[in-house]
Design a protein around this motif. Structure first.
Motif, PDB file in Angstrom:
ATOM      1  N   GLY A  95       0.611  -0.984  -0.100  1.00  0.00           N
ATOM      2  CA  GLY A  95       0.093  -0.127   0.336  1.00  0.00           C
ATOM      3  C   GLY A  95       1.244   1.222   0.225  1.00  0.00           C
ATOM      4  O   GLY A  95       0.351   2.134  -0.660  1.00  0.00           O
ATOM      5  N   GLU A  96       2.085   1.259   0.714  1.00  0.00           N
ATOM      6  CA  GLU A  96       2.795   2.032   0.671  1.00  0.00           C
ATOM      7  C   GLU A  96       3.413   2.246  -0.494  1.00  0.00           C
ATOM      8  O   GLU A  96       3.138   3.799  -1.015  1.00  0.00           O
ATOM      9  CB  GLU A  96       4.042   2.236   1.785  1.00  0.00           C
ATOM     10  N   ALA A  97       3.893   1.466  -0.813  1.00  0.00           N
ATOM     11  CA  ALA A  97       5.050   1.564  -2.571  1.00  0.00           C
ATOM     12  C   ALA A  97       2.756   2.525  -3.506  1.00  0.00           C
ATOM     13  O   ALA A  97       3.752   3.335  -4.164  1.00  0.00           O
ATOM     14  CB  ALA A  97       5.190   0.626  -3.329  1.00  0.00           C
ATOM     15  N   LEU A  98       2.760   1.534  -3.356  1.00  0.00           N
ATOM     16  CA  LEU A  98       1.318   2.295  -4.240  1.00  0.00           C
ATOM     17  C   LEU A  98       1.134   3.520  -4.020  1.00  0.00           C
ATOM     18  O   LEU A  98       0.759   4.606  -4.886  1.00  0.00           O
ATOM     19  CB  LEU A  98       0.201   1.329  -4.407  1.00  0.00           C
ATOM     20  N   LEU A  99       0.865   4.117  -2.956  1.00  0.00           N
ATOM     21  CA  LEU A  99       0.603   5.033  -2.519  1.00  0.00           C
ATOM     22  C   LEU A  99       1.566   6.182  -3.164  1.00  0.00           C
ATOM     23  O   LEU A  99       1.280   7.294  -3.409  1.00  0.00           O
ATOM     24  CB  LEU A  99       0.178   6.297  -1.365  1.00  0.00           C
ATOM     25  N   PHE A 100       2.748   6.073  -3.015  1.00  0.00           N
ATOM     26  CA  PHE A 100       4.191   6.669  -3.895  1.00  0.00           C
ATOM     27  C   PHE A 100       3.727   6.616  -5.375  1.00  0.00           C
ATOM     28  O   PHE A 100       4.416   7.784  -5.818  1.00  0.00           O
ATOM     29  CB  PHE A 100       5.082   6.244  -3.220  1.00  0.00           C
ATOM     30  N   LEU A 101       3.346   5.749  -5.790  1.00  0.00           N
ATOM     31  CA  LEU A 101       3.295   5.806  -6.776  1.00  0.00           C
ATOM     32  C   LEU A 101       2.402   6.187  -7.566  1.00  0.00           C
ATOM     33  O   LEU A 101       1.869   6.449  -9.499  1.00  0.00           O
ATOM     34  CB  LEU A 101       3.477   4.470  -7.280  1.00  0.00           C
ATOM     35  N   ALA A 136      -4.853  13.523   5.859  1.00  0.00           N
ATOM     36  CA  ALA A 136      -3.617  14.737   5.604  1.00  0.00           C
ATOM     37  C   ALA A 136      -3.037  15.851   4.806  1.00  0.00           C
ATOM     38  O   ALA A 136      -2.943  16.493   4.917  1.00  0.00           O
ATOM     39  CB  ALA A 136      -3.129  14.602   7.778  1.00  0.00           C
ATOM     40  N   GLY A 137      -3.417  14.478   3.684  1.00  0.00           N
ATOM     41  CA  GLY A 137      -2.857  15.526   2.808  1.00  0.00           C
ATOM     42  C   GLY A 137      -1.321  15.390   2.059  1.00  0.00           C
ATOM     43  O   GLY A 137      -1.065  16.162   0.937  1.00  0.00           O
ATOM     44  N   VAL A 138      -0.932  14.657   3.293  1.00  0.00           N
ATOM     45  CA  VAL A 138       0.484  14.622   3.162  1.00  0.00           C
ATOM     46  C   VAL A 138       1.334  13.488   2.191  1.00  0.00           C
ATOM     47  O   VAL A 138       2.005  13.429   1.490  1.00  0.00           O
ATOM     48  CB  VAL A 138       1.710  14.094   4.479  1.00  0.00           C
ATOM     49  N   LEU A 139       0.237  12.589   1.940  1.00  0.00           N
ATOM     50  CA  LEU A 139       0.844  11.409   0.715  1.00  0.00           C
ATOM     51  C   LEU A 139      -0.968  11.186  -0.059  1.00  0.00           C
ATOM     52  O   LEU A 139      -2.015  11.702   0.544  1.00  0.00           O
ATOM     53  CB  LEU A 139       0.951   9.903   1.474  1.00  0.00           C
TER      54      LEU A 139
END
Length: 144
Positions: A95-101, A136-139
């Motif tokens: 999930g983290e990697a997908l967010l950053f993608l 929060a709009g950070v990611l």
């Protein structure tokens, strides 16, 4: 003298849990020091020694992620997920990697699955933190 520590099952050579922990910690130390090639070498070796464990794959993903190669991190995290489909930590990292993608809907699906799998686990805590960062709009991070 026989080792009293239990051995990692399905490892290519006899490998005690303590030895595996030291090996993996060495990889994370190299990663923390920015020595990505050395960390990757350690985690690759650990993956070869423990082909049925998701933990070295998570380490390989962390090396790629730290270098901003989120697509390669995702591949490693997906490998970890295949090895441990009922574990929350690989899902949270996926999930983290997908967010950053920038793949937000898919990321949120994985993060929610991580929470559902092990509500009290490390993966659920990571997933919750990532969801909060998203809210929060950070990611995800802004594209450059």
């Amino acid at each position: 003298m026989a080792e009293s520590v239990s051995e990692i099952s399905n490892s290519l050579v006899p490998l005690g849990r303590q030895q595996a922990m030291v090996l993996l910690e060495a990889g994370y130390l190299w990663l923390d020091m920015g020595q990505f090639d050395k960390a990757k070498e350690i985690f690759s070796g650990a993956a070869a020694l423990m082909p049925k464990s998701e933990v070295p794959q998570l380490g390989l993903g962390a090396v790629e992620f730290a270098q901003g190669r989120h697509d390669k991190a995702l591949q490693a995290y997906r490998s970890a997920q295949r090895l441990a489909p009922q574990a929350s930590l690989p899902r949270a990292h996926v999930g983290e990697a997908l967010l950053f993608l920038g793949k937000v809907p898919e990321a949120l699906k994985e993060l929610k699955a991580a929470i559902d799998l092990e509500p009290e686990g490390d993966g659920a805590r990571l997933a919750q933190a990532l969801i909060q960062a998203k809210e929060a709009g950070v990611l995800p991070p802004a594209k450059k």
